[in-house]
Design a protein around this motif. Structure first.
Motif, PDB file in Angstrom:
ATOM      1  N   ASP A  95      40.945  10.808  -2.247  1.00  0.00           N
ATOM      2  CA  ASP A  95      40.077   9.734  -1.760  1.00  0.00           C
ATOM      3  C   ASP A  95      39.220   9.171  -2.887  1.00  0.00           C
ATOM      4  N   GLY A  96      39.761   9.241  -4.106  1.00  0.00           N
ATOM      5  CA  GLY A  96      39.110   8.570  -5.234  1.00  0.00           C
ATOM      6  C   GLY A  96      39.409   7.074  -5.175  1.00  0.00           C
ATOM      7  N   LYS A  97      39.009   6.362  -6.226  1.00  0.00           N
ATOM      8  CA  LYS A  97      39.187   4.909  -6.265  1.00  0.00           C
ATOM      9  C   LYS A  97      40.640   4.523  -6.009  1.00  0.00           C
ATOM     10  N   LEU A  98      41.566   5.178  -6.756  1.00  0.00           N
ATOM     11  CA  LEU A  98      42.968   4.795  -6.617  1.00  0.00           C
ATOM     12  C   LEU A  98      43.503   5.184  -5.244  1.00  0.00           C
ATOM     13  N   GLY A  99      43.117   6.346  -4.755  1.00  0.00           N
ATOM     14  CA  GLY A  99      43.555   6.775  -3.425  1.00  0.00           C
ATOM     15  C   GLY A  99      43.139   5.778  -2.351  1.00  0.00           C
TER      16      GLY A  99
ATOM     17  N   LYS B  78      28.920  12.770  -9.062  1.00  0.00           N
ATOM     18  CA  LYS B  78      29.651  13.120  -7.845  1.00  0.00           C
ATOM     19  C   LYS B  78      29.497  11.999  -6.803  1.00  0.00           C
ATOM     20  N   GLY B  79      30.590  11.608  -6.199  1.00  0.00           N
ATOM     21  CA  GLY B  79      30.521  10.649  -5.099  1.00  0.00           C
ATOM     22  C   GLY B  79      30.559   9.196  -5.540  1.00  0.00           C
ATOM     23  N   VAL B  80      30.479   8.946  -6.857  1.00  0.00           N
ATOM     24  CA  VAL B  80      30.484   7.564  -7.345  1.00  0.00           C
ATOM     25  C   VAL B  80      31.910   7.029  -7.351  1.00  0.00           C
ATOM     26  N   LEU B  81      32.094   5.794  -6.881  1.00  0.00           N
ATOM     27  CA  LEU B  81      33.406   5.159  -6.946  1.00  0.00           C
ATOM     28  C   LEU B  81      33.422   4.210  -8.157  1.00  0.00           C
TER      29      LEU B  81
END
Lengths: 317, 317
Positions: free
Chosen positions: B163-167, B307-310
């Protein structure tokens, strides 16, 4: 009946009970069977199998609910699906999660006078294919599986890694596509079988240039996949036939950066394998190293393990 | 000009020389740029890059041999091919063995007032897409690459891992195919971005059941591929987006036995990404965590690591 069984070690019996076919099965008298690398692995503990090994065979149907099969000479697909799961329902019984596999998983195999298989697993062999060649239909089908998984064009540069039994069958099958192919192996005598059929071969390692559209890892060795990654071109395909306990380091980042496709490949379709033997477009005869009687089964396995040996057959019926 | 440069460490300059475009290149004034995980990796030594990093940008063409481009707002493909090799000749400049890559390999990038790129790399942005969204076109194109590599049907069961940026971009792109999809991540706040768009998500690990037709590893973590192998069905596909220095143990025998297809996936096509933003079928706005001025570049990079930054953007022009 006569049978070779495996449990801790390999034993020969002459009083093993004849198997009883279930409702959809035929009883087959085995005439000839082949020893595969998988059988050798089973003797080392692979799949935790115990019972009668052997999954490459040709035989005669002696009993069958379908009377038309009785007396016919057949080979058999080795995966026995449950028949009701989504895989079986969509014709993918080879991937049924509840499958048994002849001589490999929960099903006694071919190194015996008799075996049973579902009628739907059987394929009738044309008279022109002798038993000794018909035994190769199962591994030859595994070679044809590659053609189901990857379109191979005459202008594709293809490299087959490995000159073992499966490598030699794969090379012959892929050469039918008239692709630009080279087979890399370590045994000049084995490669010469292909050279005689006009297939280009090369002993020893290839230069690590990324030039091949398709690379087949049929090395059976831990280093095969690493080599494949080093010689396949960006956007190229690697077909993996090798299963090994310990695999060498493979740089999977290369797979991402070069956008490679890796395709695992196992059992394949019988009809093209039968046809290829019938039309003699594939020749398996030079792959037969020696034929033993079933009573000599333990010796046959020892012989299989010798350097340079290709296919060892058991003459049973 | 103002520029962030990397060599051993990251530095800010206000007197860096403006780049001089070569014959086929345009000079582009950067208006906005995005910090990608790859940039963070570059600061850790990835690709051995030194110079101006940054490859996600939107800007205005100031000089160009093609007068029609001057004054136009553009984004740019980041791979610069040699133009003469077989890859370039067949439209695969992303795989040119002699390529340079904007802000990644032998080519100064977007964290500066100006950059240069071949005119053929540029795509004009419709007025309806603001700069801050246009910066996402490059990573969104990487998400669309999956659609080029695997046909995804509405009845396919798809799992996106990460669930990162690319996800989050991949999930939005794949949801356009109306497939049965679930996104698995570890951050409820990130997953909620997708939930608001009607995309099913699940925090935490999935049961290890082999049920998915297609699994995308966008975890960026060493364990992603192993998880994918454990949840993809026999004959299923795994799309690998993750490059990592150290990967966890992956059972490649499973790939053979289950006849899996593994597909590495990197950069993708810009036109569908531009279209998706234009038609608002993908929304990137919730992925913007914070916007910094270029002078605050070092602070921006530090913020990215939190942590948690997109996505962190640099407002430049």
């Amino acid at each position: 009946m006569r049978a070779l069984t495996f449990k801790d070690g390999l034993s020969y019996h002459d009083d093993y009970p004849v198997p009883v076919p279930s409702a959809n099965e035929a009883l087959i008298r085995v005439r000839c069977a082949g020893i595969c690398n998988t059988d050798v692995e089973i003797l080392k503990g692979y799949m935790g199998f115990s019972g009668i090994p052997g999954h490459e065979f040709a035989g005669i149907v002696e009993e069958s609910p379908d009377q038309g099969l009785i007396g016919r000479r057949v080979v058999g697909e080795i995966n026995i699906g449950c028949g009701v799961c989504p895989y079986c329902q969509s014709g993918l019984k080879n991937h049924c999660p509840n499958r048994s596999v002849l001589g490999i998983l929960n099903k006694n195999g071919a190194f015996a006078d008799y075996l049973t298989l579902p009628m739907s697993n059987l394929h009738i062999i044309p008279d022109s294919i002798p038993d000794e060649a018909a035994v190769f239909i199962e591994p030859l089908a595994a070679a044809f599986e590659i053609m189901e998984q990857a379109a191979i064009r005459p202008d594709d540069k293809v490299c087959v890694l490995g000159d073992g039994k499966l490598g030699l069958l794969i090379a012959q099958v892929l050469s039918l596509s008239r692709c630009e192919m080279i087979v890399v192996g370590r045994h000049r005598d084995k490669l010469s079988i292909l050279e005689k059929r006009g297939i280009r071969t090369m002993p020893g390692p290839l230069p690590q240039e990324k030039i091949f559209d398709i690379v087949v890892d049929a090395t059976g060795s831990s280093a095969g996949l690493e080599t494949a990654v080093n010689i396949v071109r960006p956007r190229g395909k690697i077909i993996i036939k090798t299963t090994v306990a310990e695999r060498g380091a493979v740089d999977l980042n290369r797979v991402v950066i070069d956008e490679l496709t890796l395709i695992g490949s196992r059992c394949g379709p019988f009809p093209p394998a039968i046809k290829a033997l019938e039309t003699k477009s594939v020749d398996v005869t030079p792959l037969i190293s020696k034929v033993f009687a079933i009573e000599e089964g333990i010796e046959a396995f020892q012989y299989t393990d010798r350097k340079g040996v290709l296919k060892v057959l058991l003459k049973i019926g």
